[in-house]
Design a protein around this motif. Sequence first.
Motif, PDB file in Angstrom:
ATOM      1  N   LEU A   1      42.248  50.731  47.060  1.00  0.00           N
ATOM      2  CA  LEU A   1      41.473  50.241  45.922  1.00  0.00           C
ATOM      3  C   LEU A   1      40.337  51.176  45.535  1.00  0.00           C
ATOM      4  O   LEU A   1      40.106  51.438  44.352  1.00  0.00           O
ATOM      5  N   ASN A   2      39.621  51.695  46.544  1.00  0.00           N
ATOM      6  CA  ASN A   2      38.426  52.501  46.258  1.00  0.00           C
ATOM      7  C   ASN A   2      38.586  53.966  46.655  1.00  0.00           C
ATOM      8  O   ASN A   2      37.588  54.648  46.935  1.00  0.00           O
ATOM      9  N   LYS A   3      39.806  54.472  46.622  1.00  0.00           N
ATOM     10  CA  LYS A   3      40.007  55.856  47.036  1.00  0.00           C
ATOM     11  C   LYS A   3      39.447  56.864  46.028  1.00  0.00           C
ATOM     12  O   LYS A   3      39.327  58.045  46.334  1.00  0.00           O
ATOM     13  N   ASP A   4      39.081  56.372  44.843  1.00  0.00           N
ATOM     14  CA  ASP A   4      38.501  57.258  43.834  1.00  0.00           C
ATOM     15  C   ASP A   4      36.990  57.405  44.003  1.00  0.00           C
ATOM     16  O   ASP A   4      36.350  58.146  43.251  1.00  0.00           O
ATOM     17  N   LEU A   5      36.408  56.720  44.982  1.00  0.00           N
ATOM     18  CA  LEU A   5      34.962  56.734  45.166  1.00  0.00           C
ATOM     19  C   LEU A   5      34.546  57.630  46.328  1.00  0.00           C
ATOM     20  O   LEU A   5      35.234  57.691  47.353  1.00  0.00           O
ATOM     21  N   GLY A   6      33.407  58.303  46.154  1.00  0.00           N
ATOM     22  CA  GLY A   6      32.845  59.111  47.223  1.00  0.00           C
ATOM     23  C   GLY A   6      31.748  58.339  47.944  1.00  0.00           C
ATOM     24  O   GLY A   6      31.805  57.110  48.059  1.00  0.00           O
ATOM     25  N   PHE A   7      30.716  59.069  48.409  1.00  0.00           N
ATOM     26  CA  PHE A   7      29.665  58.431  49.189  1.00  0.00           C
ATOM     27  C   PHE A   7      28.273  58.682  48.606  1.00  0.00           C
ATOM     28  O   PHE A   7      27.278  58.545  49.304  1.00  0.00           O
ATOM     29  N   SER A   8      28.234  59.009  47.340  1.00  0.00           N
ATOM     30  CA  SER A   8      26.939  59.076  46.670  1.00  0.00           C
ATOM     31  C   SER A   8      26.397  57.661  46.533  1.00  0.00           C
ATOM     32  O   SER A   8      27.122  56.677  46.712  1.00  0.00           O
ATOM     33  N   ASP A   9      25.114  57.538  46.211  1.00  0.00           N
ATOM     34  CA  ASP A   9      24.532  56.208  46.060  1.00  0.00           C
ATOM     35  C   ASP A   9      25.271  55.400  44.996  1.00  0.00           C
ATOM     36  O   ASP A   9      25.563  54.218  45.187  1.00  0.00           O
ATOM     37  N   ASP A  10      25.592  56.039  43.870  1.00  0.00           N
ATOM     38  CA  ASP A  10      26.293  55.328  42.793  1.00  0.00           C
ATOM     39  C   ASP A  10      27.677  54.866  43.239  1.00  0.00           C
ATOM     40  O   ASP A  10      28.108  53.742  42.929  1.00  0.00           O
TER      41      ASP A  10
ATOM     42  N   ILE B   1      28.498  66.497  57.084  1.00  0.00           N
ATOM     43  CA  ILE B   1      28.641  65.304  56.256  1.00  0.00           C
ATOM     44  C   ILE B   1      27.280  65.013  55.624  1.00  0.00           C
ATOM     45  O   ILE B   1      26.269  64.944  56.322  1.00  0.00           O
ATOM     46  N   LYS B   2      27.260  64.854  54.324  1.00  0.00           N
ATOM     47  CA  LYS B   2      26.020  64.546  53.622  1.00  0.00           C
ATOM     48  C   LYS B   2      25.967  63.054  53.286  1.00  0.00           C
ATOM     49  O   LYS B   2      26.989  62.377  53.217  1.00  0.00           O
ATOM     50  N   HIS B   3      24.774  62.552  53.063  1.00  0.00           N
ATOM     51  CA  HIS B   3      24.550  61.150  52.676  1.00  0.00           C
ATOM     52  C   HIS B   3      25.095  60.199  53.741  1.00  0.00           C
ATOM     53  O   HIS B   3      25.699  59.160  53.413  1.00  0.00           O
ATOM     54  N   PHE B   4      24.876  60.531  55.008  1.00  0.00           N
ATOM     55  CA  PHE B   4      25.381  59.685  56.086  1.00  0.00           C
ATOM     56  C   PHE B   4      24.309  58.674  56.481  1.00  0.00           C
ATOM     57  O   PHE B   4      23.190  59.030  56.856  1.00  0.00           O
ATOM     58  N   THR B   5      24.667  57.402  56.414  1.00  0.00           N
ATOM     59  CA  THR B   5      23.712  56.328  56.675  1.00  0.00           C
ATOM     60  C   THR B   5      23.144  56.418  58.087  1.00  0.00           C
ATOM     61  O   THR B   5      23.881  56.530  59.059  1.00  0.00           O
ATOM     62  N   GLY B   6      21.820  56.355  58.159  1.00  0.00           N
ATOM     63  CA  GLY B   6      21.137  56.413  59.443  1.00  0.00           C
ATOM     64  C   GLY B   6      20.664  57.810  59.801  1.00  0.00           C
ATOM     65  O   GLY B   6      19.814  57.972  60.677  1.00  0.00           O
ATOM     66  N   ILE B   7      21.218  58.822  59.124  1.00  0.00           N
ATOM     67  CA  ILE B   7      20.837  60.207  59.391  1.00  0.00           C
ATOM     68  C   ILE B   7      20.083  60.776  58.194  1.00  0.00           C
ATOM     69  O   ILE B   7      18.882  61.039  58.262  1.00  0.00           O
ATOM     70  N   ASP B   8      20.759  60.985  57.068  1.00  0.00           N
ATOM     71  CA  ASP B   8      20.068  61.497  55.884  1.00  0.00           C
ATOM     72  C   ASP B   8      20.201  60.562  54.687  1.00  0.00           C
ATOM     73  O   ASP B   8      19.932  60.947  53.551  1.00  0.00           O
TER      74      ASP B   8
END
Length: 206
Positions: free
Chosen positions: A68-77, A153-160
């Motif tokens: 379902l969400n394979k088109d999404l990355g890990f940016s805030d948006d 890995i960027k935008h990793f929760t708990g780290i950056d």
Amino acid sequence: MTENIVWHHQKVTRADRAAPKNQSPCLLWFTGLSGSGKSTIANALDVALYDRGYHTFLLDGDNVRHGLNKDLGFSDDDRIENIRRIGEVSKLFTDAGLIVLSAFISPFTSDRRLVRNLFPAGEFIEVFMDTPLETCERRDPKGLYEKARAGKIKHFTGIDSPYEVPERPEVRLDTSTMSVEECVERLIRYLLDRQLIFSPPQSLQR
């Protein structure tokens, strides 16, 4: 554009669909850092409820991102859209009378509130996996913390990327001090106390 779209009201209600299942529809929303035990506890609870004859469905963050969400990355948006879609899907499953278990980091308070507001009072159960970062990082079951620390890995929760701790979760679990069995027992007791599940007929026991 929704001005030409009209909501179609169904004659069979969510309560009608849930009644034969000896349960009330609800969503248990497991939130917490990677490695905090969200998927482990959600899966164990899913099995425990199924074995008792209840009707459930489990939505897991990684699994949903394969489809379902394979088109999404890990940016805030993209994280916001990821949670919005899961909230809507979870609501559809509860409309079918099911108990839904969703295991997602869901780091932002506003996103979790958005999902909560989709549900009638008492049907959104925020389960905060309050496992310390040190424990999660030590476990590192997917090797993600190591990669995040190395800058791979960027935008990793708990780290950056931040994780906003729930202020008033319905249930708080710490898998650094609680066993899987203790966590499941706590959750089943919560569901029974809130009359979200009822003792099923013996014939339904699996």
